[in-house]
Design a protein around this motif. Structure first.
Motif, mmCIF file in Angstrom:
data_model
loop_
_atom_site.group_PDB
_atom_site.id
_atom_site.type_symbol
_atom_site.label_atom_id
_atom_site.label_comp_id
_atom_site.label_asym_id
_atom_site.label_seq_id
_atom_site.Cartn_x
_atom_site.Cartn_y
_atom_site.Cartn_z
ATOM 1 N N ASP A 275 41.886 46.938 45.508
ATOM 2 C CA ASP A 275 41.570 45.777 45.482
ATOM 3 C C ASP A 275 41.299 45.018 46.854
ATOM 4 O O ASP A 275 42.335 44.974 47.385
ATOM 5 C CB ASP A 275 41.884 44.512 44.456
ATOM 6 C CG ASP A 275 41.542 43.283 44.372
ATOM 7 O OD1 ASP A 275 41.752 42.220 45.287
ATOM 8 O OD2 ASP A 275 40.720 43.001 43.667
ATOM 9 N N SER A 278 43.152 41.066 47.574
ATOM 10 C CA SER A 278 44.525 41.095 47.531
ATOM 11 C C SER A 278 45.387 42.154 48.026
ATOM 12 O O SER A 278 46.441 41.952 48.417
ATOM 13 C CB SER A 278 44.985 41.058 45.958
ATOM 14 O OG SER A 278 44.631 42.158 45.484
ATOM 15 N N ASP A 280 45.914 44.803 46.680
ATOM 16 C CA ASP A 280 46.785 45.391 45.457
ATOM 17 C C ASP A 280 46.179 46.705 44.946
ATOM 18 O O ASP A 280 44.792 46.677 45.010
ATOM 19 C CB ASP A 280 47.128 44.420 44.238
ATOM 20 C CG ASP A 280 48.016 43.260 44.523
ATOM 21 O OD1 ASP A 280 48.872 43.551 45.458
ATOM 22 O OD2 ASP A 280 47.799 42.328 44.094
ATOM 23 N N LYS A 282 46.019 49.602 41.700
ATOM 24 C CA LYS A 282 46.327 49.652 40.058
ATOM 25 C C LYS A 282 45.997 51.179 39.808
ATOM 26 O O LYS A 282 44.806 51.396 40.424
ATOM 27 C CB LYS A 282 45.864 48.634 39.077
ATOM 28 C CG LYS A 282 44.625 48.459 38.860
ATOM 29 C CD LYS A 282 44.282 47.563 37.704
ATOM 30 C CE LYS A 282 42.596 47.106 37.368
ATOM 31 N NZ LYS A 282 42.577 46.229 36.431
ATOM 32 N N SER A 308 50.473 48.538 38.240
ATOM 33 C CA SER A 308 49.817 47.790 39.298
ATOM 34 C C SER A 308 50.940 47.176 40.402
ATOM 35 O O SER A 308 52.056 47.014 39.899
ATOM 36 C CB SER A 308 49.046 46.589 38.622
ATOM 37 O OG SER A 308 48.395 45.751 39.782
ATOM 38 N N ASP A 309 50.389 46.888 41.512
ATOM 39 C CA ASP A 309 51.003 46.251 42.542
ATOM 40 C C ASP A 309 51.134 44.678 42.170
ATOM 41 O O ASP A 309 52.317 44.240 42.677
ATOM 42 C CB ASP A 309 50.526 46.318 43.956
ATOM 43 C CG ASP A 309 50.312 47.672 44.390
ATOM 44 O OD1 ASP A 309 51.306 48.600 44.038
ATOM 45 O OD2 ASP A 309 49.687 48.133 45.251
ATOM 46 N N ALA A 310 50.306 44.200 41.380
ATOM 47 C CA ALA A 310 50.307 42.892 40.967
ATOM 48 C C ALA A 310 51.460 42.762 39.798
ATOM 49 O O ALA A 310 51.368 43.472 38.701
ATOM 50 C CB ALA A 310 49.208 42.217 40.724
ATOM 51 N N ASN A 312 51.781 40.358 37.782
ATOM 52 C CA ASN A 312 51.127 39.830 36.459
ATOM 53 C C ASN A 312 49.776 40.403 35.958
ATOM 54 O O ASN A 312 49.027 39.833 35.237
ATOM 55 C CB ASN A 312 51.018 38.297 36.835
ATOM 56 C CG ASN A 312 50.101 38.019 37.955
ATOM 57 O OD1 ASN A 312 49.771 38.943 38.805
ATOM 58 N ND2 ASN A 312 49.529 36.719 37.966
ATOM 59 N N GLU A 313 49.614 41.438 36.355
ATOM 60 C CA GLU A 313 48.313 42.347 36.119
ATOM 61 C C GLU A 313 48.168 42.392 34.420
ATOM 62 O O GLU A 313 46.828 42.109 33.992
ATOM 63 C CB GLU A 313 48.445 43.659 36.650
ATOM 64 C CG GLU A 313 46.997 44.570 36.371
ATOM 65 C CD GLU A 313 45.973 43.999 37.149
ATOM 66 O OE1 GLU A 313 44.701 44.303 36.732
ATOM 67 O OE2 GLU A 313 46.241 43.202 38.465
ATOM 68 N N ASP A 322 53.828 44.484 35.191
ATOM 69 C CA ASP A 322 53.114 45.184 36.159
ATOM 70 C C ASP A 322 52.834 46.828 35.610
ATOM 71 O O ASP A 322 52.385 47.569 36.234
ATOM 72 C CB ASP A 322 53.943 45.312 37.544
ATOM 73 C CG ASP A 322 55.411 46.059 37.559
ATOM 74 O OD1 ASP A 322 55.504 46.334 36.342
ATOM 75 O OD2 ASP A 322 55.787 46.153 38.583
#
Length: 335
Positions: A275, A278, A280, A282, A308-310, A312-313, A322
């Motif tokens: 992305d 961000s 991030d 995934k 994912s790096d996020a 709250n993905e 994550d």
């Protein structure tokens, strides 16, 4: 052309009062009338799916996985020129009649003409030429990957064209006609377009495509999407590589191997999305094992592992995490 029992029953009912009353109608004439009837097709798709989100709980669901009912027809307009149409409906919710309103959604509807000398042109709602040529991995699986594409031109209001093959090269184009009453986000009317070129030689097929992404609201990113997909087939084994990019949105890469062994099919894929906003990343790994029970039925298992790096993905039961895993078994009956 092989007809289904439904189509045969419709044809018999249609002609029973008039055809059989005409003694002069020959068997060949009756067969020709039967052949002129549209083909009815459809499927019932069920899936039992267990989803788990690390830190977000888990759930089990039995669901309709996209059951459809459709009708299609083609006829010769002139020597070498064929007219065709297709209407495919969905939204059946075949898993639970208490939550179903019958068929309440449209999947595909289009009309067109084709010929060996000029290719084909069709108008209506259908998968776009970019999706068909570039998004091979995202369209392959039954349950469906959470990584698909980064283009925004939809599947409705399309005018599409595909050329005949010129020594293995085909070109395709699409334009979406967004008028004053059907634009998105309050934007002015727009005409986003797609261009695709595919070259196939021996065991290799390569497609390149772009989407102008001009159909969104004025505040939306309308940078072009570009995609490249290559497929190499060697007997029962094939491998697919895919790359998509859109400036200030994201980059997507994927690779998938597919092996068929008699009535069985095995596939393993990896996809990664980076992305731009961000920073991030995934990714998703998918394993599929599919068995063709007969010419009209198959069963399958699919397992998905996503990260994912996020933090709250992925969300489930009011919490987020994550990592997500999905295990699914399903069955499809089609005619």
């Amino acid at each position: 052309m092989k007809k289904t029992l439904i189509a045969s029953a419709i044809a018999a009912a249609t002609f029973s009062g008039s055809v059989f009353a005409q003694a002069e109608m020959s068997a060949s004439e009756l067969a020709a009338k039967m052949d002129s009837m549209p083909s009815v097709y459809g499927n019932i798709q069920y899936v039992l799916k267990h989803t788990n989100v690390d830190g977000g709980g888990s759930e089990v669901e039995h669901a309709d996985n996209g059951s459809t009912l459709g009708v299609k027809h083609d006829h010769e307009i002139a020597p070498g020129i064929t007219g065709f149409f297709k209407l495919e409906l969905e939204g059946i919710n075949a898993d639970d009649k208490s939550s179903s309103n019958g068929i309440d959604a449209l999947d595909e509807a289009y009309v067109g003409v084709k010929g060996d000398s000029f290719g084909q042109i069709w108008v209506g709602s259908d998968d776009s030429v970019y999706e068909s040529a570039i998004v091979k991995i995202g369209n392959f699986h039954e349950v469906g990957s959470d990584i698909f594409g980064n283009y925004s031109t939809g599947e409705g209001d399309l005018v599409q064209y595909m050329s005949p093959s010129f020594g293995g090269l085909t070109v395709a184009a699409a334009v979406q006609v967004n008028g004053d009453s059907d634009t998105k986000g309050g934007a002015d009317k727009s005409y986003p377009y797609q261009l695709v070129a595919t070259y196939a030689v021996d065991a290799l097929e390569v497609s390149v495509g772009m989407d102008s992404n001009d159909g969104g609201a004025a505040a939306d990113n309308n940078e072009n999407s570009y995609g490249l997909t290559a497929t190499y087939s060697a007997g029962d084994f094939s491998v697919i590589g895919e790359y998509q990019t859109r400036k200030d949105v994201n980059d997507i890469v994927g690779v998938m191997g597919v092996y068929t062994m008699g009535a069985n099919q095995f596939a393993l894929s990896y996809q990664m999305l980076d992305d731009d906003a961000s920073g991030d990343k995934k990714d998703t790994v998918i394993l599929q094992a599919l068995h063709n029970v007969s010419d009209h039925m198959y069963v399958y298992f699919e397992g998905y592992l996503s990260g994912s790096d996020a933090a709250n993905e992925y969300s489930l039961e009011g919490a987020s995490g994550d990592e997500q895993s999905i295990a699914s078994v399903g069955a499809v009956y089609y005619f």
